[in-house]
Design an enzyme around this catalytic site. Structure first.
Site: not given
Length: 414
Positions: A83, A178
């Site tokens: 991400d 994350e």
């Protein structure tokens, strides 16, 4: 030898996929578009010949490179997240490749006069003569952490193509979310099955980190009263002004832009409000556990003091721990840091062992039973339009992964 052009092509194929995470979502992954890269990675792992390739219902991707030695070697892992931060847009990334960087200003967007300059970003001068990949000035790049993913993928491809390099069993893992603090929340440590791992999620070449912040988040709701301003005498309570008082009560210089090294901070990263209600959102950070607890106590004390002063609950505070300093879990197994340090030195890289002024999946994983130091991925200026990564740093990071695998097999050949 790592193929430079193929590494660049792989990296660009990843960063041009929008994987921005969403802190307001309750799902995992937090944004549906993260599946696009997760599925691509699983397919590529299968295509290169990795074993036990899996992608679970939450988009966590795992795979195995089997051992090619006869003796018992600890299983090691390499982990990165796919991400990108919601702090800045990751849609329509258009990477620029700067060959043989000359040490001068790089114009990212001539129309908007957006310039990546060594006058401001001095680290650029470390990479004179190298190949840089930058943004076009309108998005982030996504080297955090698609550089790490690229390096792990290239390292596995290299080891598969060079069976003469001896190594034990290697597990790789790619995680969602994350950047919003949830990357390890649903990571199946038992399924991963590694004795220890490394996150490839650091910045400049040479970084090796096994300390990070202790972290908490604070949501502050300030309650006021709205009445007609022409008749507000003694009646109106402006929540925005009370919010100002709260902000001013915190230490003025204990903020990100005034701190470095092991210094902690309070960071106000969001504010919205009207007369009747204002919302503040903070992150609280400190490497030292006691100082971290003191910071949380201070913000609670300020809220209580203001409520007492106003004679009612004008401040509602929600305080939540996010992660802790991994040092406590890594120090008992410091050989895993020593192996990474030795790998860098053998490759002519000067290790920069320092504390992370942030968090990483590795901090949470360490507390989940998977000790997990952090290694450089090569990028700079994460989370914004000035992000860039030197290709040579990515190549070196890839070589570090290969060398760690090789050294681990050697050290346990008894």
């Amino acid at each position: 030898m790592i193929d430079k052009q193929k590494l660049i092509a792989r990296f660009i194929s990843y960063v041009t996929i929008d994987t921005e995470s969403d802190p307001n979502s309750e799902t995992t992954p937090s944004s549906e578009k993260q599946w696009n890269l997760a599925k691509k990675l699983a397919k590529e792992l299968e295509g290169m010949g990795m074993e036990d390739v899996s992608i679970d219902k939450n988009a966590y991707v795992m795979a195995t490179l089997p051992s090619n030695v006869g003796h018992e070697v600890p299983t090691i892992g390499f982990i990165s997240h796919f991400d990108t931060t919601p702090d800045y847009t990751g849609a329509n990334v258009n990477p620029q490749i700067i060959e043989n960087y000359d040490g001068k200003d790089i114009v990212l967007d001539a129309k908007e006069n957006i310039v990546l300059s060594p006058d401001y970003f001095e680290d650029l001068l470390l990479y004179k003569g190298q190949t840089l990949i930058t943004t076009d000035g309108t998005t982030l790049l996504g080297a955090d952490d698609k550089a790490g993913i690229t390096e792990i993928m290239e390292a596995m491809k290299y080891l598969l193509a060079h069976p003469e390099i001896k190594h034990g069993k290697i597990r790789v893992g790619f995680t969602p979310d994350e950047e919003i603090g949830r990357g390890a929340h649903k990571f199946d440590v038992e399924k991963f099955g590694a004795d220890w791992a490394y996150t490839m999620d650091g910045s400049q070449i040479g970084e090796l980190e096994y300390e990070n912040f202790n972290a908490a988040g604070a949501k502050v709701k300030v309650k006021g009263k709205i009445v007609h301003p022409g008749y507000a005498k003694g009646k109106m309570v402006n929540s925005m002004l009370i919010a100002n008082e709260f902000i001013a009560a915190l230490p003025q210089y204990e903020i990100p832009q005034e701190t470095e090294g092991y210094e902690g901070f309070f960071h106000l990263y969001s504010i919205s409000g009207k007369v009747e209600e204002t919302h503040l959102e903070y992150i609280i950070r400190d490497h030292d556990r006691q100082k971290f607890e003191d910071r949380k106590a201070l913000i609670q004390e300020i809220a209580a003091t203001m409520n007492k002063a106003y004679g009612r609950a004008v401040i509602e505070l929600e305080l939540k721990d996010q992660y802790y300093n991994m040092r406590e879990k890594v120090e008992p197994v410091m050989h895993i840091v020593a192996i990474a340090e030795e790998a860098m030195k053998e490759l002519g890289i000067k290790p920069l062992i320092k504390a992370i002024r942030g968090g990483t999946d590795g901090s949470q994983l360490s507390y989940m039973g998977l000790p997990c130091p952090n290694i450089f991925a090569g990028g700079h200026n994460f989370h914004g339009r000035y992000e860039y990564v030197p290709v040579e740093s990515m190549i070196k990071a890839t070589e570090v992964i290969v060398k760690i695998a090789e050294l681990t097999a050697e050290k346990f050949d008894r």
